[in-house]
Design an enzyme around this catalytic site. Structure first.
Site, mmCIF file in Angstrom:
data_model
loop_
_atom_site.group_PDB
_atom_site.id
_atom_site.type_symbol
_atom_site.label_atom_id
_atom_site.label_comp_id
_atom_site.label_asym_id
_atom_site.label_seq_id
_atom_site.Cartn_x
_atom_site.Cartn_y
_atom_site.Cartn_z
ATOM 1 N N ARG A 263 -2.335 -5.138 -8.649
ATOM 2 C CA ARG A 263 -0.898 -6.338 -7.863
ATOM 3 C C ARG A 263 -0.509 -7.284 -9.477
ATOM 4 O O ARG A 263 -0.045 -7.341 -9.465
ATOM 5 C CB ARG A 263 -0.986 -7.112 -6.534
ATOM 6 C CG ARG A 263 -0.597 -5.640 -5.392
ATOM 7 C CD ARG A 263 -1.713 -6.089 -4.779
ATOM 8 N NE ARG A 263 -2.220 -6.879 -4.856
ATOM 9 C CZ ARG A 263 -3.436 -7.371 -3.423
ATOM 10 N NH1 ARG A 263 -3.363 -7.854 -2.700
ATOM 11 N NH2 ARG A 263 -4.857 -7.534 -4.471
ATOM 12 N N LYS B 288 -16.247 -6.678 5.259
ATOM 13 C CA LYS B 288 -14.934 -7.697 5.632
ATOM 14 C C LYS B 288 -14.766 -8.067 7.020
ATOM 15 O O LYS B 288 -15.551 -7.058 7.559
ATOM 16 C CB LYS B 288 -14.071 -7.146 5.673
ATOM 17 C CG LYS B 288 -13.623 -7.719 4.089
ATOM 18 C CD LYS B 288 -12.379 -6.586 3.222
ATOM 19 C CE LYS B 288 -11.660 -6.795 2.047
ATOM 20 N NZ LYS B 288 -10.123 -6.939 1.660
ATOM 21 N N HIS C 71 0.817 -1.620 -0.199
ATOM 22 C CA HIS C 71 0.201 0.005 0.223
ATOM 23 C C HIS C 71 1.237 1.540 -0.074
ATOM 24 O O HIS C 71 0.930 2.081 -0.757
ATOM 25 C CB HIS C 71 -0.988 -0.030 1.264
ATOM 26 C CG HIS C 71 -1.595 -1.059 1.272
ATOM 27 N ND1 HIS C 71 -1.901 -2.020 2.299
ATOM 28 C CD2 HIS C 71 -2.625 -1.157 0.451
ATOM 29 C CE1 HIS C 71 -2.856 -2.895 1.930
ATOM 30 N NE2 HIS C 71 -3.112 -2.617 0.952
ATOM 31 N N SER D 145 -3.302 -7.322 2.971
ATOM 32 C CA SER D 145 -3.509 -7.508 4.656
ATOM 33 C C SER D 145 -3.376 -9.534 5.704
ATOM 34 O O SER D 145 -3.313 -9.786 5.790
ATOM 35 C CB SER D 145 -4.653 -7.492 4.728
ATOM 36 O OG SER D 145 -4.171 -5.307 3.969
HETATM 37 N N1 COA Z 1 -0.325 -4.091 -1.599
HETATM 38 C C1 COA Z 1 -0.760 -4.799 -0.973
HETATM 39 N N2 COA Z 1 -1.793 -5.399 -1.186
HETATM 40 C C2 COA Z 1 -2.588 -4.561 -1.485
HETATM 41 C C3 COA Z 1 -2.779 -3.830 -2.418
HETATM 42 C C4 COA Z 1 -0.932 -3.627 -2.518
HETATM 43 N N3 COA Z 1 -0.746 -2.172 -2.824
HETATM 44 N N4 COA Z 1 -3.460 -3.210 -2.784
HETATM 45 C C5 COA Z 1 -4.675 -4.244 -1.947
HETATM 46 N N5 COA Z 1 -3.741 -4.546 -1.424
HETATM 47 C C6 COA Z 1 -5.273 -6.169 -0.768
HETATM 48 C C7 COA Z 1 -5.150 -5.438 0.639
HETATM 49 O O1 COA Z 1 -4.479 -5.793 1.200
HETATM 50 C C8 COA Z 1 -6.774 -6.509 0.799
HETATM 51 O O2 COA Z 1 -6.514 -7.317 1.251
HETATM 52 P P1 COA Z 1 -6.780 -8.530 1.644
HETATM 53 O O3 COA Z 1 -8.572 -8.498 1.466
HETATM 54 O O4 COA Z 1 -6.497 -9.819 1.789
HETATM 55 O O5 COA Z 1 -7.260 -6.983 2.996
HETATM 56 C C9 COA Z 1 -6.854 -6.917 -0.820
HETATM 57 O O6 COA Z 1 -6.343 -5.719 -2.214
HETATM 58 C C10 COA Z 1 -8.671 -5.855 -1.036
HETATM 59 O O7 COA Z 1 -7.741 -4.686 -0.495
HETATM 60 P P2 COA Z 1 -8.487 -3.317 -0.700
HETATM 61 O O8 COA Z 1 -8.305 -2.453 -1.257
HETATM 62 O O9 COA Z 1 -8.891 -2.872 1.360
HETATM 63 O O10 COA Z 1 -9.992 -3.133 -1.056
HETATM 64 P P3 COA Z 1 -11.214 -3.932 -0.609
HETATM 65 O O11 COA Z 1 -12.378 -4.577 -1.594
HETATM 66 O O12 COA Z 1 -11.167 -4.345 0.799
HETATM 67 O O13 COA Z 1 -12.192 -2.777 -0.890
HETATM 68 C C11 COA Z 1 -13.365 -0.313 -0.932
HETATM 69 C C12 COA Z 1 -12.266 -1.551 -1.413
HETATM 70 C C13 COA Z 1 -13.421 -0.018 0.986
HETATM 71 C C14 COA Z 1 -12.543 0.898 -1.557
HETATM 72 C C15 COA Z 1 -14.659 -0.574 -1.472
HETATM 73 O O14 COA Z 1 -15.129 -1.308 -0.570
HETATM 74 C C16 COA Z 1 -15.757 0.130 -1.300
HETATM 75 O O15 COA Z 1 -15.252 1.336 -2.079
HETATM 76 N N6 COA Z 1 -16.672 0.529 -0.239
HETATM 77 C C17 COA Z 1 -17.230 1.742 -0.454
HETATM 78 C C18 COA Z 1 -18.612 0.902 -0.713
HETATM 79 C C19 COA Z 1 -19.180 1.478 -2.054
HETATM 80 O O16 COA Z 1 -18.876 2.267 -2.431
HETATM 81 N N7 COA Z 1 -19.409 0.528 -2.826
HETATM 82 C C20 COA Z 1 -19.962 0.828 -4.327
HETATM 83 C C21 COA Z 1 -18.261 -0.086 -4.766
HETATM 84 S S1 COA Z 1 -18.719 0.294 -6.620
#
Ligand code: COA
Length: 159
Positions: free
Chosen positions: A90, A41, A17, A128
């Site tokens: 990634r 989650k 990140h 994560s």
């Molecule tokens: N390096 C390491 N890990 C990374 C990374 C990076 N550069 N980029 C992403 N990841 C990992 C994260 O650690 C996470 O791992 P985990 O699933 O093991 O915990 C995974 O990739 C996905 O991560 P994240 O970027 O946190 O995305 P998410 O899918 O959990 O959440 C939100 C994304 C919060 C932006 C999304 O759910 C959201 O927009 N929510 C609000 C509601 C909304 O607007 N909905 C409509 C969307 S269309």
């Protein structure tokens, strides 16, 4: 002044990140790293703990601010005056989900652009969940996460 948000769950923040945040800070005037309060989650760390770890890990980044949000990510982007949403790609496996999210967010708000950045290839396999898993079994995670996170993980799994 071009401001962007970098939303995520950050449970916890990893060096992958941070790599994305550095790249975004080279391109934009302000990067708001923003923690989703209600991701679909179950999190290990509370929202306050995740924010605290982000603040400690990003304290030396001048253009970076930490925030949190509830609700739709595009609404949050509009509220803070951001022009775009940063997401990391990634591997090809990230693409389908990210593509769907980016298109839905564009449909919801055409003025907010999703910008994809690729972290260094050494972080391709990092997420994560893997970090939480390693830490739970007392494996050393200091190559993958900032020191503030190493400390918090040790605290969490000390019992
Ligand atoms: N390096 C390491 N890990 C990374 C990374 C990076 N550069 N980029 C992403 N990841 C990992 C994260 O650690 C996470 O791992 P985990 O699933 O093991 O915990 C995974 O990739 C996905 O991560 P994240 O970027 O946190 O995305 P998410 O899918 O959990 O959440 C939100 C994304 C919060 C932006 C999304 O759910 C959201 O927009 N929510 C609000 C509601 C909304 O607007 N909905 C409509 C969307 S269309």
């Amino acid at each position: 002044m071009a401001k962007v948000i970098y939303p995520g769950t950050f449970d916890p923040i990893t060096n992958g990140h941070i790599d994305i945040i550095k790249r975004a800070a080279e391109l934009f005037d302000e990067v708001i790293v923003t923690v989703a309060k209600n991701p679909s989650k179950t999190c290990l760390f509370s929202i306050e703990e995740r924010i605290q770890m982000l603040k400690e890990s990003l304290k030396d980044f001048e253009k970076v601010r930490v925030d949190s949000f509830d609700g739709l990510v595009v609404d949050h982007a509009k509220q803070v005056g951001a022009v775009g949403i940063i997401r990391g790609l990634r591997a090809v496996s990230d693409f389908e989900y990210e593509f769907q999210m980016a298109l839905m967010n564009r449909k919801l708000s055409s003025g907010i652009t999703t910008i994809f950045l690729m972290p260094h290839e050494k972080y391709t396999y990092l997420n994560s969940t893997i970090i939480r898993n390693l830490a739970q079994f007392k494996s050393d995670v200091s190559d993958f996460v900032p020191q503030a996170v190493v400390r918090k993980l040790k605290e969490k799994f000390s019992h």
